[in-house]
Each structure stands twice: as structure tokens, then as C-alpha cells.
Design an enzyme around this catalytic site. Structure first.
Site, PDB file in Angstrom:
ATOM      1  N   CYS A 166       0.598  -1.208  -0.183  1.00 32.91           N
ATOM      2  CA  CYS A 166       0.345  -0.094   0.215  1.00 32.91           C
ATOM      3  C   CYS A 166       0.464   1.169  -0.506  1.00 32.91           C
ATOM      4  O   CYS A 166       0.131   2.013  -0.546  1.00 32.91           O
ATOM      5  CB  CYS A 166      -0.792  -0.174   1.501  1.00 32.91           C
ATOM      6  SG  CYS A 166      -2.224  -1.548   1.281  1.00 32.91           S
ATOM      7  N   CYS A 218      -2.941   8.813   6.072  1.00 30.38           N
ATOM      8  CA  CYS A 218      -2.182   9.218   6.998  1.00 30.38           C
ATOM      9  C   CYS A 218      -2.092   8.958   7.496  1.00 30.38           C
ATOM     10  O   CYS A 218      -1.405   8.638   9.044  1.00 30.38           O
ATOM     11  CB  CYS A 218      -0.821   9.703   6.015  1.00 30.38           C
ATOM     12  SG  CYS A 218      -0.438   9.794   3.766  1.00 30.38           S
TER      13      CYS A 218
END
Lengths: 604, 177
Positions: free
Chosen positions: B79, B148
Site C-alpha cells: 500500500c 496517513c
């Protein structure tokens, strides 16, 4: 070039020999942009002191030179300011030399020119209004300020080249653009140094992304300027000289493009770029032969415009085979032969890939396609002018060309469509039937003149550029690979265009590396840099591991890239990769001897 | 006189425009994020993100085997985001030290760096209350980078869970004794 223009412009030196017109010789073609204006300035009043006529008066030199300098000042200084920030020295000094030569030779030429006085009011009226007041002002400027302007412009250019504000790092700074505070990332620097400093000249990053676009070659700008300023006619106007001169320029450009690829000028159609050319090639050919042929073949690593055109054709009922590529990035010719069916109309394979720089075996593919009577289209946007191409030797039926990849202007391109045997194409854009009915619309003369000039320059410079770029490319790859472990080059190292280098730095994410290399303009195949958070499909097609796909950076080396820029990029890259690896848990695990493939990762 | 009238006219028009904009903002109830977040994919970083990236706080590792250290490893290389967050807790249950290592983009590095800054000095229970929205707001992360901050929150939780796991066998032994 000069002769055609001067022959029908009676107010230019009609008594001068057309061949002997000094503008026709020599590289200084900038003068052609201002023939009206130049003559406007040298008013034919005689000097009271010496009683000399207009031609012999020394002031004439200054006036004309002043006007040229002032215009060149604004145009060239803008261009210089831009180019100096991004190019190396070689062409800057040659440009400066040609500009200086222009002033010197212009001074000599002023003496020989004569004009009839009575046409003065007509010419003044003929100039566009915007030029008028400026010219009046310039006429008052004397020769002293003329030379001052020249010196000021040259000084500005020199300063922009050599100076860089802020603390100087150890690496050589000549020609490099640096930001303050770059070379000490770990020091306790206050937060606002990250912001761009307001004072001082605006520094720009080094340009290492030539696959995205290229700067204009100065010779191309020289060729384009007259058509942007004075020769603004529509090339399809058949009734007056503006149209005729524009058409002549367009045909000249067509010949220049054709000679670069070994084609006939009648086979070149100007478009708005390689995307439009690809659309015409794929949709046009498929739709024309729709009744008998329903199948197309392309590869998985093509440019998005090719893949998207194929997808839209699938929605219209066509079948498309997307050939996979090997790990090297090159297609398997046996798979291609197996995929060709009796109802295949077109095979489309790009010559040089824009992401990994891999060169496909175009000659072999052409041979296969012509033996099976299938049209062969190649997207040569990254290849034209960089590697030798011949549409007859390689049996290419359609080829897409992009100007802004070969140091030409943006917004123009061309498509080569073979005439013998004739390839029929259904036009995508309807209109007045321009470009043989295949692409209606006014042909943008300045842009196609730029494309033609870019092609001619590319033909002259191809060998030198290729040798130089290969050397710089070797240097970049060797220096990075010997200083850093676990660096993978994506794409076949042998069948590879040296100017496009795609490296994957294991255990370091691409976007964070791009952020670190903020003084260098680069591109990454990482997901974070794309809008969709998907890593590059080209890297996926060549079988790169997903984490390496996230770690890839594309370095582009072009005609104006200098050795210093390459060395600076290499040094910064090594420094920041080491730093980011220190911050990377994957690197830590690998150092501890853990096999990353054995870990079960949590998905988020 | 005419000029002033024109000025007043312009100001009225501007005022009307402002009113319209405010009304639409209220209607849409959208958060006031910086204008660039929807177009460029975070190439123009907020200076807080750049600051955390250039001067990261608490990069490093703590002793994984120590009983007082909890390690959280979240994400996946496939990812493009992997975060390792380690916390050192004293006997009173307060986090005294934290370290991180991240494989990810600038926003991921900044999120994990900020997370280590925030957990220091908090107790284990307080650290559980850190939300990804707080991290995103502090760093002014664009919507495309919100994952994030989510990963940073997951990393904190994983580290705390690992610490708790290490404490339980000890508790069990103490009870047995």
C-alpha cells in the site's frame, strides 16, 4: 527563409539583392520579427552636422538597435530568465553569442538599407496600435542608452547564471538553482525556512523531467517569433499575401517534419498533439474499416490516450487485445503474431515508453504487420528526433509526433498517415476540410513552424545529443548504484533510450524522496503522486513488486541537462535515500535479517 | 464623486459576493480547508508537514524485547505505507519515550512524527483518545492524505495494545505468586 518574405514586401530593400539580404544568411533571424518596426525607426532626416543622408547617419544604427534591444530585452530577458534557471550553459552562451552577433551585424546592415519616404505613413498605420506609442518613446532614446540597455540585459543574464543567494554548499553552484537551508536537513532550523524566502531572485529547481515536457530550444523560438508578431495570416486564406506567406511557412514545416522520419510531406497531418494523433490513428482507422474488421491489438504499457481510445472503441463494439509485456518491458513477438486475427485492423505499439524508456522492436513488428496485412501504428512521441526512425524501413503506417517532447512548443503535434498503400482514416474533427479532410481546423502557423524547426534541429543534433545523453545517463546510473545498495532499474537495460531512467530505491517511498529532492524537478511512479493512489500501471505491467512500484523515481536527461546538474542530483539522491532508509522500518527489518515477504502485514 | 460612487458600488458588489459565499459555505457545511487540497495531490505541502519531514522528531528504535516497550507495526509495503511506533511506559503507566520509523510519503512521516510528540507525557488511557482527525487538523492534511493520519492512529493503538499484552502475563504471574 528570408528570401520569400522579402520578395513581395516592396518596402524592404527592394534594390538589395534578394540573396544578398543579410538577414537571409546567418543565424540571427530575430531581425525578421521586426522588419516594419526596424524601418519605422530610422527616420530619413539628415544629420544637421554632417549633412549625411538617412542611410549613412550613425544614429540610425543606435535607433534601430535600441528598438531591437528593447524588444529583445523584454522578450529575450524573459526567455533568458526562464532558461537560465533550468538549462545548462551550452545553449545560453551560444544564444548570447548569436544575440551579440545580431547587434553587431545589425549595425552594419543599417547603412545599406533604403526606403521610399512616402510609404512612411502607410507603414505607421500598418503597425498594430500597441506598437505605436512604444516606438515613439523609443525613437527619443539615444545611442548611449541603447548600449546601456544591451549591457544591462547581458549583466542581468550573467548575474542570473552565476549568483545564488544564501550560504554556498560544498558542491559547485555555477548554473545550479539552490534554496536557502537545503544542505543541512537535520540541523535545528526554525520552522519558517521551509517557506520560500521573499527577498532575492526566485530560484527554480533543476529540470530533470524531460519526459513530461521539454523547454523550447532557442532556435525554435527564433523561428516562431515572426509568425507570432508579424506574419499572422491564416494559412488557408488564399486571396492575400498574409495567407500565402503563412501557407508557405506551414508547408516548409511539413517538409521539415517529413524529412525527419523519411516520409513524404503529403503524409504529414498537423494536429494539436500526440494525444489527438493517437485518437485519430486508433479511432479513425478502426471506424473506417468497421464493416470488415473489428479487432485491434495494443500493449499494456501504452500511453493513457491510446488505452482510453481502445476502451471507448470497446464500448462501440470493437474487440481489443492488450498484449502483456515481459519483465524487460518489451513485448513478445510470438504473442503478437498469435494475437493477430483475420479481422484485425490495427496494431498499436509505442516506440519508446515514457515511463521506463524501453525501446520496442519496431522494425520487427512492422515486418510482422505488413506480412499479415495489418496496419501498424506507433506512438513515437518520445522517440522522434531522439533515435533514427524511417517509416519505410520500419514499415510504419501511422505515427504520432508531439512537439513539446522535442524542444518545440506545446499544443501542436503531427500524425504520419501512409499514402502508399493508402491508409484510410475517418476524421474525428469535422469542419472546412483542412489537412486533406483528416483534421479540419485552422493550422496554427506559429506552432507548426515551431514543430518544423524543432524537427530540423533534432535531425541536426540527434547524433551529438544521443552520445552526450548516453554518457550522462551512464554517469547517473553508475554513481547511484555504486553508492547505494538495493537500487533496481526498471526496464530493459539494453533496449533502452538513455534519456529516461526509472530507478526503484527499495525501502524508501517515492513521494518522500521527491519531497526531499525538492531542488530537482522529478517524477515518480508512486501512488502518492497520482490522484488515484494507484501505483503506475506500467510498472505493474512489467511485474515490479508493489512496494518497489511505490519507490520508483524517473530521471529525465535532455539536450540542455548539464553534467553539474546530474552530479548534483546524484549527490542529493544518495544523501536523502540514506536518510530516509534510516527512517524506514523496512530497512531496519532487512538489516536485522528478517525476510519482508514472510511478514503478515495489517491492511488499513 | 463618480469615482466614490463607483467604489461604493464595487464594495457593495463585493459585499454581496461575500455574503453569497458565506451563505453557500454555511449551506454546504464544508470544513474550511486550504483551497489547493482538491486539485494537486499534496505536492504543495503545508509547512508543518515539511517541518516534520525535514526535522523529524523521535526517529529511531527502542529495545523491542523490553517489558516496558510496546511496538506497533501497521500498514503494508504494497500500500506504500508502513509505520512502526514504539512507546516506553514507566511503572505509573505514563509514556516517557516514543520512537517511530515510517516507510511512506511526507504526510505519513509527518503524521507519525506528530503522533510520537503527542503521546509523550500522556498516560496509556489518555493516549488512546488521540484521534486521526486531530492529527489531520494539526497538519492541515488534504483529504487525499487522510489515510496517513488514520494509519498513525492505528499505530498508536497497536503500540498500546502490544504494551498491554506484555503487561498481562506479568500480572498473571504476580497473582499466582
Amino acid at each position: 527563409m528570408g528570401r520569400d518574405r522579402c520578395s513581395w514586401q516592396p518596402w524592404l530593400a527592394s534594390d538589395a539583392h534578394p540573396n544578398g539580404h543579410e538577414c537571409a544568411k546567418g543565424a540571427a533571424t530575430l531581425h525578421h520579427g521586426f522588419p516594419n518596426a526596424a524601418h519605422q525607426l530610422s527616420t530619413p532626416h539628415s544629420d544637421p552636422e554632417t549633412g549625411k543622408g538617412a542611410e549613412e547617419r550613425p544614429g540610425c544604427h543606435a535607433h534601430g538597435a535600441t528598438h531591437h534591444e528593447a524588444h529583445l530585452d523584454t522578450v529575450e530577458a524573459a526567455w533568458l530568465g526562464l532558461s537560465v534557471g533550468t538549462h545548462g550553459h551550452r545553449h545560453l552562451t551560444s544564444l548570447a553569442a548569436s544575440v551579440a552577433q545580431l547587434y553587431v551585424s545589425h549595425g552594419k546592415r543599417r547603412g545599406g538599407r533604403s526606403r521610399p519616404d512616402e510609404s512612411l505613413p502607410e507603414r505607421r498605420a500598418a503597425l498594430p496600435g500597441a506598437w505605436g506609442p512604444g516606438l515613439q518613446r523609443l525613437r527619443k532614446v539615444g545611442s548611449a542608452s541603447g548600449t546601456m540597455l544591451l549591457r544591462a540585459a547581458w549583466r542581468r543574464a550573467a548575474v542570473a547564471v552565476t549568483a545564488a543567494p544564501g550560504p554556498k554548499p560544498a558542491a559547485p553552484t555555477r548554473g545550479l538553482r539552490l534554496r536557502v537551508g537545503d544542505h543541512a536537513p537535520q540541523s535545528a532550523v526554525p520552522a519558517d525556512t521551509a517557506a520560500v524566502p521573499e527577498a532575492g531572485p526566485v530560484l527554480r529547481p533543476l529540470y530533470m523531467d524531460v519526459q513530461a515536457t521539454t523547454p523550447l530550444d532557442p532556435r525554435v523560438l527564433d523561428a516562431m517569433l515572426p509568425y507570432l508578431i508579424n506574419y499572422y495570416g491564416n494559412p488557408h486564406s488564399r486571396t492575400h499575401a498574409y495567407g500565402w506567406e503563412s501557407e508557405a511557412a506551414m508547408e516548409r514545416a511539413r517538409q521539415q517534419v517529413a524529412s525527419l522520419i523519411g516520409a513524404d510531406p503529403r503524409e504529414i497531418i498537423f494536429t494539436s498533439g500526440a494525444t489527438e494523433s493517437n485518437n485519430i490513428a486508433i479511432k479513425g482507422v478502426a471506424r473506417f474499416y468497421r464493416s470488415r474488421k473489428k479487432h485491434l491489438i495494443t500493449t499494456q504499457t501504452e500511453h493513457k490516450c491510446v488505452l482510453d481510445s481502445c476502451r471507448s472503441l470497446e464500448a462501440e463494439g470493437f474487440q481489443v487485445t492488450y498484449l502483456p509485456v515481459q519483465k524487460s518491458g518489451i513485448i513478445d513477438l510470438k504473442e503478437l503474431e498469435a494475437a493477430i486475427q483475420p479481422d484485425t485492423s490495427l496494431v498499436s505499439v509505442m516506440t519508446v515508453n515514457n515511463e521506463i524508456g524501453v525501446k520496442q522492436p519496431i522494425a520487427e513488428i512492422g515486418r510482422i504487420c505488413s506480412s499479415r496485412k495489418v496496419y501498424f501504428h506507433t506512438d513515437a512521441a518520445q522517440a522522434v528526433g531522439k533515435i533514427p526512425l524511417d517509416v519505410n524501413d520500419m514499415k510504419i503506417d501511422l505515427m504520432s509526433i508531439s512537439a513539446h517532447k522535442i524542444y518545440g512548443p506545446k499544443g501542436v503535434g503531427a500524425i504520419y498517415i501512409r499514402r502508399r498503400p493508402r491508409v484510410r482514416v475517418e476524421a474525428l474533427q469535422s469542419g472546412g476540410g483542412q489537412e486533406r479532410g483528416m483534421r479540419s481546423g485552422t493550422v496554427p502557423t506559429p506552432l507548426v513552424v515551431g514543430l518544423g524547426a524543432a524537427c530540423e534541429v533534432a535531425q541536426q543534433e540527434m547524433e551529438y545529443d544521443h552520445k552526450r545523453i548516453s554518457k550522462l545517463s551512464e554517469r547517473l546510473i553508475q554513481n547511484i548504484m555504486k553508492s547505494l545498495p538495493d537500487v533496481v532499474m526498471n526496464g530493459d537495460p539494453k533496449h533502452h533510450y538513455p534519456g529516461c531512467i526509472n530507478l526503484s530505491f527499495a525501502y524508501v517511498e517515492g513521494e518522500s524522496l521527491l519531497m526531499a529532492l525538492k531542488d530537482v524537478a522529478l517524477s515518480s511512479g508512486s501512488a502518492c503522486t497520482s490522484a488515484s493512489l494507484e501505483p503506475s500501471y506500467v510498472l505493474r505491467a512489467i511485474g515490479t513488486d508493489e512496494d518497489l512500484a511505490h519507490s520508483s523515481i524517473r530521471f529525465g536527461i535532455g539536450r540542455f541537462t548539464t553534467e553539474e546538474e546530474v552530479d548534483y542530483t546524484v549527490e542529493k539522491c544518495i544523501q536523502h535515500v540514506k536518510r530516509l532508509r534510516e527512517m524506514s522500518p523496512l530497512w531496519e527489518m532487512v538489516q536485522d535479517g528478517i525476510d519482508l515477504k514472510s511478514i503478515k502485514w495489517t491492511q488499513h | 464623486m463618480k469615482f466614490r460612487q463607483a467604489q461604493a458600488g464595487k464594495m457593495a458588489a463585493a459585499g454581496a459576493g461575500r455574503l453569497r459565499r458565506a451563505a453557500s459555505a454555511l449551506l454546504l457545511r464544508s470544513p474550511r480547508l486550504p483551497a489547493r487540497e482538491l486539485s494537486a495531490p499534496a505536492r504543495l505541502y503545508h509547512k508543518k508537514v515539511v517541518d516534520h519531514y525535514e526535522n523529524p522528531r523521535n526517529v529511531g528504535s527502542l529495545d523491542k524485547t523490553s517489558k516496558n516497550v510496546g511496538t506497533g507495526l501497521v500498514g503494508a509495503p504494497a500500500c506504500g505505507d508502513v509505520m512502526k511506533l514504539q512507546i516506553q511506559v514507566d511503572e505509573k503507566g505514563k509514556i516517557v519515550d516514543a520512537r517511530f520509523k515510517t516507510f511512506g510519503c511526507g504526510s505519513a512521516i509527518a503524521s507519525s512524527s506528530l503522533a510520537t510528540e503527542w503521546v509523550k507525557g500522556k498516560t496509556v488511557e489518555e493516549a488512546l483518545t488521540i484521534k486521526n482527525t486531530d492529527i489531520a487538523k494539526e497538519l492541515c492534511l488534504p483529504p487525499v492524505k487522510l489515510h496517513c493520519s488514520m494509519l498513525a492512529e492505528d499505530a498508536i493503538k497497536a503500540a498500546l495494545a502490544d504494551y498491554k499484552l506484555k503487561q498481562e502475563p506479568k500480572k498473571g504471574e504476580a497473582e499466582k505468586k
